[in-house]
Design an enzyme around this catalytic site. Structure first.
Site, PDB file in Angstrom:
ATOM      1  N   SER A  29     -25.408  14.341 -18.692  1.00 25.76           N
ATOM      2  CA  SER A  29     -25.520  15.744 -18.269  1.00 25.76           C
ATOM      3  C   SER A  29     -26.125  15.817 -16.865  1.00 25.76           C
ATOM      4  O   SER A  29     -26.722  14.852 -16.394  1.00 25.76           O
ATOM      5  CB  SER A  29     -26.411  16.502 -19.254  1.00 25.76           C
ATOM      6  N   SER A  31     -25.719  17.265 -12.588  1.00 21.98           N
ATOM      7  CA  SER A  31     -24.728  17.522 -11.523  1.00 21.98           C
ATOM      8  C   SER A  31     -23.975  16.258 -11.096  1.00 21.98           C
ATOM      9  O   SER A  31     -22.802  16.332 -10.728  1.00 21.98           O
ATOM     10  CB  SER A  31     -25.427  18.155 -10.319  1.00 21.98           C
ATOM     11  N   ASP A  85     -24.642   8.318 -16.989  1.00 25.71           N
ATOM     12  CA  ASP A  85     -25.547   9.463 -16.922  1.00 25.71           C
ATOM     13  C   ASP A  85     -26.334   9.459 -15.622  1.00 25.71           C
ATOM     14  O   ASP A  85     -26.395   8.437 -14.930  1.00 25.71           O
ATOM     15  CB  ASP A  85     -26.518   9.397 -18.122  1.00 25.71           C
ATOM     16  N   GLY A  86     -26.890  10.611 -15.306  1.00 22.36           N
ATOM     17  CA  GLY A  86     -27.724  10.712 -14.105  1.00 22.36           C
ATOM     18  C   GLY A  86     -29.174  10.410 -14.445  1.00 22.36           C
ATOM     19  O   GLY A  86     -29.485  10.031 -15.571  1.00 22.36           O
ATOM     20  N   ALA A  87     -30.022  10.576 -13.469  1.00 22.33           N
ATOM     21  CA  ALA A  87     -31.465  10.385 -13.696  1.00 22.33           C
ATOM     22  C   ALA A  87     -32.230  11.150 -12.634  1.00 22.33           C
ATOM     23  O   ALA A  87     -31.733  11.395 -11.532  1.00 22.33           O
ATOM     24  CB  ALA A  87     -31.832   8.902 -13.647  1.00 22.33           C
ATOM     25  N   GLY A  99     -34.248  14.287 -17.888  1.00 26.08           N
ATOM     26  CA  GLY A  99     -34.616  15.544 -18.535  1.00 26.08           C
ATOM     27  C   GLY A  99     -34.760  16.695 -17.570  1.00 26.08           C
ATOM     28  O   GLY A  99     -35.070  17.811 -17.960  1.00 26.08           O
ATOM     29  N   GLU A 107     -29.041  12.918 -24.679  1.00 18.00           N
ATOM     30  CA  GLU A 107     -28.769  11.835 -23.721  1.00 18.00           C
ATOM     31  C   GLU A 107     -29.351  10.527 -24.227  1.00 18.00           C
ATOM     32  O   GLU A 107     -28.705   9.481 -24.194  1.00 18.00           O
ATOM     33  CB  GLU A 107     -29.373  12.163 -22.351  1.00 18.00           C
TER      34      GLU A 107
HETATM   35  O1  DER Z   1     -31.340  16.160 -17.304  1.00 17.32           O
HETATM   36  C1  DER Z   1     -30.980  15.022 -17.129  1.00 17.32           C
HETATM   37  O2  DER Z   1     -31.456  14.039 -17.740  1.00 17.32           O
HETATM   38  C2  DER Z   1     -29.986  14.763 -16.019  1.00 17.32           C
HETATM   39  O3  DER Z   1     -29.204  13.632 -16.323  1.00 17.32           O
HETATM   40  C3  DER Z   1     -30.791  14.534 -14.755  1.00 17.32           C
HETATM   41  O4  DER Z   1     -31.683  13.505 -15.031  1.00 17.32           O
HETATM   42  C4  DER Z   1     -29.953  14.160 -13.545  1.00 17.32           C
HETATM   43  O5  DER Z   1     -29.393  15.325 -13.076  1.00 17.32           O
HETATM   44  P1  DER Z   1     -28.655  15.357 -11.660  1.00 17.32           P
HETATM   45  O6  DER Z   1     -27.481  14.411 -11.797  1.00 17.32           O
HETATM   46  O7  DER Z   1     -28.246  16.780 -11.518  1.00 17.32           O
HETATM   47  O8  DER Z   1     -29.635  14.895 -10.635  1.00 17.32           O
END
Ligand code: DER
Length: 233
Positions: A29, A31, A85-87, A99, A107
């Protein structure tokens, strides 16, 4: 390179290197993952890739549906090949703070069911030590009725400040996809033994999950300002 183009670079590289035909894919989740799903959709069309996707949030589910990617869930497919996934922050040991988008519970569940967790981010997310530069606080998902005593217990045990995450386009607190609240824990001691802290946090009744992803990520791809992609393994 702009932050958005850096995200896109990292996302494309990760999808090209880690997605194979027949894969079961956890879709994170936030961007940055939007670019990963766009690249995945391009590859499915161009290479006629057979994949199935498990979302980690309502947002991820909408992304999968919007791109007409095959949707599945953990009841049908219990072990996934890869989770992308993002971070919010990635330290030099590949430990993560996640988060920022409030989706950490699903996630972490989906990541824990995947053979590998691949992180994609722009250059601003790469830091030496966990918490080094991430000032927004470590997100902690809690059962709503217990958020106040949990805040007290964490503050007493580890210090710092705990903010109940308030919604912007809705009155009151943010309510997660799972019906819980989020506490953002700031100004903690950055030299903590994060594995130990994480275990202690999870032992507090009412704490559902934390945004500390310790020893979970296999690799991280950072889109850099100069247009290169930094790979951390
Ligand atoms: O909420 C989350 O864990 C998202 O993965 C976040 O950690 C990264 O969001 P971004 O890709 O918008 O920076």
């Amino acid at each position: 390179l702009s932050l958005e183009n850096a995200k896109k670079l990292a996302a494309s590289k990760a999808v090209d290197l880690h997605v194979n035909c027949g894969d079961l894919i956890g879709i994170g989740s936030g961007s940055t993952v939007v670019y990963a799903v766009e690249r995945l959709s391009e590859r499915v069309k161009a290479d006629n890739l057979r994949v199935k996707c498990v979302p980690t949030s309502f947002q991820a589910r909408q992304l999968i549906v919007k791109h007409n990617l095959p949707l599945t869930d953990l009841e049908i497919d219990r072990e996934l090949d890869v989770c992308i996934d993002g971070a919010d922050e990635v330290d030099c040991n590949l430990n993560l703070i996640k988060g920022g988008g409030g989706c950490l519970l699903q996630e972490k569940i989906v990541a824990s069911c995947s053979k590998k967790l691949i992180i994609i981010a722009d250059y601003s997310k790469n830091s030496k030590k966990l918490g080094d530069q991430y000032k927004k606080g470590i997100p902690i998902e809690v059962v709503p009725m217990a958020y106040a005593p949990i805040s007290n217990k964490i503050q007493k045990a580890f210090g710092g400040v705990l903010d109940l995450r308030m919604a912007v386009k809705k009155a009151g607190p943010v309510v997660t996809d799972n019906g819980n609240f989020i506490l953002d824990w700031r100004e903690y001691n950055q030299d903590s033994d994060w594995d130990k802290v994480n275990t202690t946090l999870l032992s507090i009744p009412g704490v559902v999950e934390t945004g500390l992803f310790i020893n979970m990520a296999s690799k991280a791809y950072f889109g850099m300002e100069d247009g290169s992609v930094k790979i951390q393994a």
